[in-house]
Design a protein around this motif. Structure first.
Motif, mmCIF file in Angstrom:
data_model
loop_
_atom_site.group_PDB
_atom_site.id
_atom_site.type_symbol
_atom_site.label_atom_id
_atom_site.label_comp_id
_atom_site.label_asym_id
_atom_site.label_seq_id
_atom_site.Cartn_x
_atom_site.Cartn_y
_atom_site.Cartn_z
ATOM 1 N N LEU A 84 0.827 -1.203 0.000
ATOM 2 C CA LEU A 84 0.000 0.000 0.000
ATOM 3 C C LEU A 84 0.861 1.252 0.000
ATOM 4 O O LEU A 84 0.554 2.233 -0.686
ATOM 5 C CB LEU A 84 -0.912 -0.008 1.228
ATOM 6 C CG LEU A 84 -1.812 1.227 1.391
ATOM 7 C CD1 LEU A 84 -2.813 1.319 0.252
ATOM 8 C CD2 LEU A 84 -2.525 1.192 2.725
ATOM 9 N N THR A 85 1.950 1.227 0.753
ATOM 10 C CA THR A 85 2.842 2.378 0.792
ATOM 11 C C THR A 85 3.440 2.656 -0.582
ATOM 12 O O THR A 85 3.558 3.808 -1.009
ATOM 13 C CB THR A 85 3.965 2.145 1.822
ATOM 14 O OG1 THR A 85 3.383 1.965 3.120
ATOM 15 C CG2 THR A 85 4.929 3.318 1.866
ATOM 16 N N ALA A 86 3.791 1.589 -1.308
ATOM 17 C CA ALA A 86 4.426 1.744 -2.609
ATOM 18 C C ALA A 86 3.452 2.153 -3.703
ATOM 19 O O ALA A 86 3.846 2.799 -4.677
ATOM 20 C CB ALA A 86 5.118 0.438 -3.009
ATOM 21 N N ALA A 87 2.173 1.783 -3.568
ATOM 22 C CA ALA A 87 1.223 2.040 -4.644
ATOM 23 C C ALA A 87 0.117 3.005 -4.220
ATOM 24 O O ALA A 87 0.040 4.132 -4.717
ATOM 25 C CB ALA A 87 0.615 0.722 -5.127
ATOM 26 N N GLY A 88 -0.731 2.579 -3.281
ATOM 27 C CA GLY A 88 -1.835 3.438 -2.860
ATOM 28 C C GLY A 88 -1.372 4.755 -2.279
ATOM 29 O O GLY A 88 -1.911 5.832 -2.604
ATOM 30 N N HIS A 89 -0.356 4.716 -1.439
ATOM 31 C CA HIS A 89 0.139 5.959 -0.853
ATOM 32 C C HIS A 89 0.856 6.812 -1.887
ATOM 33 O O HIS A 89 0.875 8.048 -1.771
ATOM 34 C CB HIS A 89 1.066 5.661 0.323
ATOM 35 C CG HIS A 89 0.323 5.235 1.562
ATOM 36 N ND1 HIS A 89 0.959 4.870 2.719
ATOM 37 C CD2 HIS A 89 -0.996 5.127 1.824
ATOM 38 C CE1 HIS A 89 0.056 4.542 3.642
ATOM 39 N NE2 HIS A 89 -1.132 4.696 3.108
ATOM 40 N N LEU A 90 1.466 6.184 -2.883
ATOM 41 C CA LEU A 90 2.068 6.957 -3.969
ATOM 42 C C LEU A 90 0.996 7.751 -4.709
ATOM 43 O O LEU A 90 1.183 8.932 -5.022
ATOM 44 C CB LEU A 90 2.804 6.031 -4.938
ATOM 45 C CG LEU A 90 3.379 6.705 -6.186
ATOM 46 C CD1 LEU A 90 4.403 7.771 -5.815
ATOM 47 C CD2 LEU A 90 4.002 5.673 -7.125
ATOM 48 N N THR A 91 -0.141 7.116 -4.968
ATOM 49 C CA THR A 91 -1.241 7.809 -5.627
ATOM 50 C C THR A 91 -1.713 8.988 -4.781
ATOM 51 O O THR A 91 -1.963 10.083 -5.297
ATOM 52 C CB THR A 91 -2.402 6.833 -5.876
ATOM 53 O OG1 THR A 91 -1.938 5.745 -6.683
ATOM 54 C CG2 THR A 91 -3.551 7.524 -6.592
ATOM 55 N N ALA A 92 -1.840 8.771 -3.471
ATOM 56 C CA ALA A 92 -2.243 9.857 -2.578
ATOM 57 C C ALA A 92 -1.197 10.972 -2.573
ATOM 58 O O ALA A 92 -1.543 12.166 -2.513
ATOM 59 C CB ALA A 92 -2.451 9.315 -1.162
ATOM 60 N N LEU A 93 0.074 10.604 -2.638
ATOM 61 C CA LEU A 93 1.150 11.596 -2.647
ATOM 62 C C LEU A 93 1.098 12.431 -3.923
ATOM 63 O O LEU A 93 1.276 13.659 -3.883
ATOM 64 C CB LEU A 93 2.499 10.883 -2.531
ATOM 65 C CG LEU A 93 3.731 11.768 -2.354
ATOM 66 C CD1 LEU A 93 3.651 12.533 -1.040
ATOM 67 C CD2 LEU A 93 4.997 10.908 -2.387
ATOM 68 N N ILE A 94 0.830 11.785 -5.057
ATOM 69 C CA ILE A 94 0.710 12.527 -6.314
ATOM 70 C C ILE A 94 -0.469 13.483 -6.251
ATOM 71 O O ILE A 94 -0.410 14.614 -6.742
ATOM 72 C CB ILE A 94 0.556 11.556 -7.502
ATOM 73 C CG1 ILE A 94 1.773 10.624 -7.611
ATOM 74 C CG2 ILE A 94 0.373 12.335 -8.803
ATOM 75 C CD1 ILE A 94 3.105 11.318 -7.651
#
Length: 294
Positions: A183-193
């Motif tokens: 989740l940190t690598a994918a879902g949280h990346l989306t949230a960061l973008i």
């Protein structure tokens, strides 16, 4: 090829149905919370003659037997689904292999089935599925976390091999941590973008324009990571140890409307310093930036 019934007609369930059918598996049934959703998915994505069985969750007892049952429901519904399947006489007629696709739960979530003699396991694809069609393509060649008893994991690895993917296993008690990492690598990346887009909107760009200009930058960072460890792939302000730029960033983020971004900037900045240290950044510079961030 084995026959498969899929319980859970969300994006992943539909994507798996498409990928499995393309790999030669026979899809026997698709179950959704409501029968209308299952019928629509079968009619639009999986038309066959005779048609695939489309069921609502309240008709689960009518599920046709198959060599493999995949449970692709939300995590909270997996154990309840296992209880219902374990009580069904028709489930005992064939196969007796059940896999769920949760990343956070181990095969222990299927304990009601294991207790009555089923082979149970988990098969979690490390890929982001935003819609069934692109998701089915993404499932091919992906990495999969496989866990469970010997018979179940053998079946899971067969599916992975037929998808042209690669499998790995971790201890059942580590599943939640594993999923948090994903989740940190994918879902949280989306949230960061999304947060970065919001910051650029404050600079005067529209949201579509902000997303468009950021994508090549994000892709270049991902490409750097394909062939290098994170410390070598790190670029930008913290990799260079640019103290003055860090100060400017913090000043720009000091307004009330950017407090969320400021907190995240500081947390990730400290992590970037951890990577920069591995690259041999000057210890005095490292200490100064760390003091500024804290």
């Amino acid at each position: 090829m084995p026959s498969v019934s899929i319980i859970g007609a969300g994006r992943l369930g539909q994507a798996l149905a498409l990928a499995l059918r393309a790999s030669g598996y026979s899809i026997k049934a698709l179950v959704a919370r409501r029968s209308a959703r299952a019928e629509k998915a079968v009619a639009t994505l999986l038309p066959t003659d005779p048609p695939i069985q489309a069921l609502g969750a309240n008709h689960l007892a009518e599920l046709l037997p198959a060599d493999l049952v995949l449970i692709t429901t939300p995590d909270d519904a997996i154990e309840e689904t296992a209880h219902r399947l374990a009580a069904m006489e028709t489930m005992k007629a064939r196969g007796r292999i059940v896999l769920h696709t949760s990343g956070a739960l181990s095969s222990a979530a299927l304990a009601p089935l294991a207790e009555v003699g089923f082979h149970t396991g988990s098969l979690h694809p490390l890929v982001s599925v935003s819609d069934p069609l692109s998701g089915a393509r993404g499932l091919r060649g992906a990495f999969y976390c496989v866990e469970g008893d010997k018979v179940a994991t053998t079946m899971a690895r067969r599916v992975v091999n037929d998808f042209g993917g690669k499998s790995f296993s971790i201890a059942p008690e580590s599943k939640a941590l594993y999923h948090a990492a994903a989740l940190t690598a994918a879902g949280h990346l989306t949230a960061l973008i999304d947060l970065a887009i919001e910051m650029l909107v404050s600079c005067g760009l529209s949201r579509p324009a902000a997303q468009e200009v950021l994508m090549p930058l994000v892709e270049s960072a991902v490409n750097n990571l394909r062939g290098s460890p994170p410390e070598k792939a790190l670029t930008g302000t913290f990799a260079r140890g640019d103290i003055a730029t860090v100060r400017r960033h913090l000043e720009a983020l000091s307004g009330a409307e950017h407090q969320e971004a400021l907190k995240i900037y500081k947390v990730l900045g400290l992590r970037s310093l951890h990577l920069a240290r591995k690259n041999g950044i000057d210890a005095r510079v490292l200490k100064q930036i760390k003091e500024i961030l804290k």
